[in-house]
Write a protein that holds these residues in place. Structure first.
Motif, PDB file in Angstrom:
ATOM      1  N   UNK A   1      10.700 -11.150 -51.924  1.00  0.00           N
ATOM      2  CA  UNK A   1      11.224 -12.464 -51.547  1.00  0.00           C
ATOM      3  C   UNK A   1      10.170 -13.545 -51.756  1.00  0.00           C
ATOM      4  N   UNK A   2      10.671 -14.720 -52.087  1.00  0.00           N
ATOM      5  CA  UNK A   2       9.817 -15.902 -52.257  1.00  0.00           C
ATOM      6  C   UNK A   2      10.077 -16.852 -51.099  1.00  0.00           C
ATOM      7  N   UNK A   3       9.028 -17.374 -50.519  1.00  0.00           N
ATOM      8  CA  UNK A   3       9.168 -18.316 -49.418  1.00  0.00           C
ATOM      9  C   UNK A   3       9.445 -19.707 -49.964  1.00  0.00           C
ATOM     10  N   UNK A   4      10.564 -20.296 -49.519  1.00  0.00           N
ATOM     11  CA  UNK A   4      10.896 -21.657 -49.951  1.00  0.00           C
ATOM     12  C   UNK A   4       9.940 -22.666 -49.351  1.00  0.00           C
ATOM     13  N   UNK A   5       9.469 -22.388 -48.137  1.00  0.00           N
ATOM     14  CA  UNK A   5       8.430 -23.181 -47.480  1.00  0.00           C
ATOM     15  C   UNK A   5       7.394 -22.199 -46.954  1.00  0.00           C
ATOM     16  N   UNK A   6       6.138 -22.454 -47.256  1.00  0.00           N
ATOM     17  CA  UNK A   6       5.098 -21.481 -46.916  1.00  0.00           C
ATOM     18  C   UNK A   6       3.932 -22.136 -46.175  1.00  0.00           C
ATOM     19  N   UNK A   7       3.826 -21.829 -44.882  1.00  0.00           N
ATOM     20  CA  UNK A   7       2.676 -22.203 -44.070  1.00  0.00           C
ATOM     21  C   UNK A   7       2.383 -23.706 -44.129  1.00  0.00           C
ATOM     22  N   UNK A   8       3.409 -24.511 -43.906  1.00  0.00           N
ATOM     23  CA  UNK A   8       3.277 -25.976 -44.006  1.00  0.00           C
ATOM     24  C   UNK A   8       3.021 -26.577 -42.627  1.00  0.00           C
ATOM     25  N   UNK A   9       2.026 -27.450 -42.552  1.00  0.00           N
ATOM     26  CA  UNK A   9       1.720 -28.181 -41.321  1.00  0.00           C
ATOM     27  C   UNK A   9       1.560 -29.668 -41.632  1.00  0.00           C
ATOM     28  N   UNK A  10       2.150 -30.510 -40.805  1.00  0.00           N
ATOM     29  CA  UNK A  10       1.931 -31.960 -40.873  1.00  0.00           C
ATOM     30  C   UNK A  10       2.551 -32.566 -39.621  1.00  0.00           C
ATOM     31  N   UNK A  11       2.267 -33.827 -39.365  1.00  0.00           N
ATOM     32  CA  UNK A  11       2.864 -34.509 -38.222  1.00  0.00           C
ATOM     33  C   UNK A  11       3.110 -35.966 -38.572  1.00  0.00           C
ATOM     34  N   UNK A  12       4.052 -36.575 -37.841  1.00  0.00           N
ATOM     35  CA  UNK A  12       4.380 -37.990 -38.010  1.00  0.00           C
ATOM     36  C   UNK A  12       4.297 -38.655 -36.646  1.00  0.00           C
ATOM     37  N   UNK A  13       3.547 -39.718 -36.568  1.00  0.00           N
ATOM     38  CA  UNK A  13       3.454 -40.496 -35.337  1.00  0.00           C
ATOM     39  C   UNK A  13       4.369 -41.706 -35.401  1.00  0.00           C
ATOM     40  N   UNK A  14       4.677 -42.239 -34.251  1.00  0.00           N
ATOM     41  CA  UNK A  14       5.559 -43.395 -34.153  1.00  0.00           C
ATOM     42  C   UNK A  14       5.044 -44.543 -35.016  1.00  0.00           C
ATOM     43  N   UNK A  15       5.942 -45.107 -35.834  1.00  0.00           N
ATOM     44  CA  UNK A  15       5.601 -46.250 -36.675  1.00  0.00           C
ATOM     45  C   UNK A  15       5.092 -45.893 -38.051  1.00  0.00           C
ATOM     46  N   UNK A  16       4.859 -44.624 -38.329  1.00  0.00           N
ATOM     47  CA  UNK A  16       4.355 -44.219 -39.641  1.00  0.00           C
ATOM     48  C   UNK A  16       5.489 -44.066 -40.654  1.00  0.00           C
ATOM     49  N   UNK A  17       5.116 -44.174 -41.923  1.00  0.00           N
ATOM     50  CA  UNK A  17       6.018 -43.838 -43.032  1.00  0.00           C
ATOM     51  C   UNK A  17       5.336 -42.720 -43.814  1.00  0.00           C
ATOM     52  N   UNK A  18       5.959 -41.559 -43.799  1.00  0.00           N
ATOM     53  CA  UNK A  18       5.447 -40.391 -44.528  1.00  0.00           C
ATOM     54  C   UNK A  18       6.422 -40.066 -45.658  1.00  0.00           C
ATOM     55  N   UNK A  19       5.895 -39.865 -46.850  1.00  0.00           N
ATOM     56  CA  UNK A  19       6.722 -39.475 -47.997  1.00  0.00           C
ATOM     57  C   UNK A  19       6.377 -38.044 -48.391  1.00  0.00           C
ATOM     58  N   UNK A  20       7.405 -37.243 -48.605  1.00  0.00           N
ATOM     59  CA  UNK A  20       7.223 -35.886 -49.121  1.00  0.00           C
ATOM     60  C   UNK A  20       7.718 -35.884 -50.555  1.00  0.00           C
ATOM     61  N   UNK A  21       6.823 -35.611 -51.497  1.00  0.00           N
ATOM     62  CA  UNK A  21       7.166 -35.649 -52.916  1.00  0.00           C
ATOM     63  C   UNK A  21       6.979 -34.265 -53.524  1.00  0.00           C
TER      64      UNK A  21
ATOM     65  N   UNK B   1      -0.970 -42.283 -29.863  1.00  0.00           N
ATOM     66  CA  UNK B   1       0.336 -42.624 -30.417  1.00  0.00           C
ATOM     67  C   UNK B   1       1.323 -41.484 -30.171  1.00  0.00           C
ATOM     68  N   UNK B   2       2.589 -41.835 -30.045  1.00  0.00           N
ATOM     69  CA  UNK B   2       3.625 -40.838 -29.790  1.00  0.00           C
ATOM     70  C   UNK B   2       3.909 -40.025 -31.045  1.00  0.00           C
ATOM     71  N   UNK B   3       3.839 -38.711 -30.918  1.00  0.00           N
ATOM     72  CA  UNK B   3       4.172 -37.826 -32.039  1.00  0.00           C
ATOM     73  C   UNK B   3       5.684 -37.652 -32.093  1.00  0.00           C
ATOM     74  N   UNK B   4       6.275 -37.996 -33.232  1.00  0.00           N
ATOM     75  CA  UNK B   4       7.727 -37.939 -33.392  1.00  0.00           C
ATOM     76  C   UNK B   4       8.172 -36.584 -33.938  1.00  0.00           C
ATOM     77  N   UNK B   5       7.438 -36.065 -34.914  1.00  0.00           N
ATOM     78  CA  UNK B   5       7.817 -34.828 -35.587  1.00  0.00           C
ATOM     79  C   UNK B   5       6.570 -34.089 -36.023  1.00  0.00           C
ATOM     80  N   UNK B   6       6.611 -32.764 -35.933  1.00  0.00           N
ATOM     81  CA  UNK B   6       5.492 -31.983 -36.464  1.00  0.00           C
ATOM     82  C   UNK B   6       5.965 -30.632 -36.967  1.00  0.00           C
ATOM     83  N   UNK B   7       5.312 -30.165 -38.013  1.00  0.00           N
ATOM     84  CA  UNK B   7       5.428 -28.794 -38.510  1.00  0.00           C
ATOM     85  C   UNK B   7       4.089 -28.120 -38.227  1.00  0.00           C
ATOM     86  N   UNK B   8       4.129 -26.926 -37.667  1.00  0.00           N
ATOM     87  CA  UNK B   8       2.908 -26.172 -37.420  1.00  0.00           C
ATOM     88  C   UNK B   8       3.024 -24.797 -38.069  1.00  0.00           C
ATOM     89  N   UNK B   9       2.355 -24.622 -39.204  1.00  0.00           N
ATOM     90  CA  UNK B   9       2.342 -23.336 -39.938  1.00  0.00           C
ATOM     91  C   UNK B   9       3.748 -22.797 -40.159  1.00  0.00           C
TER      92      UNK B   9
END
Length: 281
Positions: A21-41, A1-9
Motif C-alpha cells: 500500500x501507498x500512503x496518500x498522506x505520510x507523516x504530515x505536520x503543520x498548524x494554522x493560527x488565527x488570522x493566517x493564510x496557509x496555502x497547500x500546493x 495566538x489561537x491555534x485553529x487547525x493542526x496536523x500532528x504526524x
C-alpha cells in the motif's frame, strides 16, 4: 495566538491492508493560527485532496492527530468541528441550492435554526463583505464565475466560521474571476482577520499566503514563506508545478541580458524593477 487547525504526524492510506500500500498522506505536520493564510500546493496526487477530507472529517487519520480548535477530531465532535469551518469548492455551480443569491446564502443558516432577524442581518452583511450586496435577488446561474465564488464565500462567512477553506476554488475561473476571488479574500483578511487554508495547484494564488506547504507524493516536501518555497525554482518544476509568471519572465529577461535586481513573484514587482533598472536612467 489561537491555534485553529493542526496536523500532528498524520498519515492515511486508502489501501492499508495491502502489503504494497501507498500512503496518500505520510507523516504530515503543520498548524494554522488565527488570522493566517496557509496555502497547500502540489501536483495532482500529491495528497492535497486527502488532506481536505481529513480536515473535514470525511476521513480520519490512521496515524497521528488532526485537531480543530485544539480538540482532536473524532466522530463524536465532528459536527461541532465542522461548524467552525467554511468551505468553498472547485465548481461554483455545484454549490448553489437557492433560487436567488440571498436564498442561497440563507440556506445553511435556516437549516441551522438561526432566528429570522439574525439570518437577514447575516445574509446582508456577508454579501456586503464580498461586494455582492447589490445582487440579492439575482439568480445565481446568471452570475459570472468570479461572482458565483464570491457568493459561495458569503455563504460560508454567514455561518461565522473560524477557518475558511478554499478547495481549488479558483481553478475553474478565468483570470478576471480568479483575481476577483483573491482580491475578496485578501480584503476579508484585512477587515475581519479571516483565517484561510487554500488548497491549490495555482502558484499565483499561493503568492498571497503567509506560509506555503509544498506537498509531493503524500509528504510535506517543504514549508516556508512564498519567497522561500518559490526559491526552490527548478525543483518545483520537476515535481509538476509552474513558477509564478513574474518569476518565469524575470528569468527570461536575465537570460537575455536585461539587468534586474533579483527574482520577482508579482508582476508589479517585475514592472517596477524593469522601470527602475533599465528605463529610468
Amino acid at each position: 495566538m489561537t491555534e485553529i487547525l493542526s496536523f500532528s504526524n498524520v498519515s492515511f492510506s486508502y489501501t492499508p491492508d495491502s502489503p504494497e500500500h501507498r500512503k496518500a498522506v505520510q507523516n504530515v505536520s503543520f498548524s494554522i493560527n488565527e488570522g493566517e493564510w496557509i496555502a497547500i500546493v502540489g501536483h495532482n496526487g500529491s495528497g492535497k485532496s486527502t488532506m481536505v477530507k481529513l480536515v473535514s472529517g470525511l476521513l480520519f487519520p490512521q496515524e497521528g492527530e488532526v485537531r480543530v480548535m485544539r480538540n482532536i477530531l473524532t466522530e463524536e465532535n465532528l459536527w461541532e468541528a465542522r461548524s467552525n469551518i467554511g468551505m468553498v469548492f472547485q465548481n461554483p455551480d455545484n454549490q448553489f441550492v437557492g433560487a436567488t443569491v440571498q436564498d442561497d446564502v440563507a440556506f445553511a443558516l435556516e437549516n441551522s435554526g438561526v432566528p429570522y432577524k439574525d439570518m437577514v442581518e447575516r445574509v446582508h452583511s456577508s454579501l456586503e463583505q464580498v461586494k455582492m450586496d447589490k445582487f440579492l435577488n439575482h439568480e445565481p446561474h446568471h452570475l459570472s464565475g468570479g461572482q458565483k465564488q464570491r457568493v459561495a464565500i458569503a455563504g460560508a462567512l454567514a455561518m461565522r466560521p473560524k477557518l475558511l477553506i478554499l478547495d481549488e476554488a479558483t481553478s475553474m475561473l478565468d483570470p478576471q474571476g480568479r483575481d476577483e476571488v483573491l482580491k475578496t479574500v485578501r480584503a476579508l483578511r484585512e477587515e475581519i482577520g479571516l483565517t484561510v487554508l487554500s488548497i491549490t495547484h495555482d502558484v499565483e494564488e499561493a503568492i498571497f499566503a503567509d506560509r506555503v506547504l509544498f506537498m509531493n507524493d503524500g509528504k510535506k516536501y517543504a514549508e516556508g514563506t512564498p519567497s522561500e518555497i518559490f526559491a526552490l525554482g527548478d525543483k518545483l518544476v520537476e515535481f509538476g508545478l509552474e513558477l509564478p509568471f513574474a518569476m518565469r519572465m524575470t528569468k527570461l529577461f536575465q537570460e537575455n541580458g536585461v539587468l534586474l535586481a533579483g527574482q520577482h513573484m508579482s508582476e508589479e514587482e517585475l514592472v517596477n524593477d524593469l522601470w527602475t533598472s533599465n528605463f529610468n536612467k
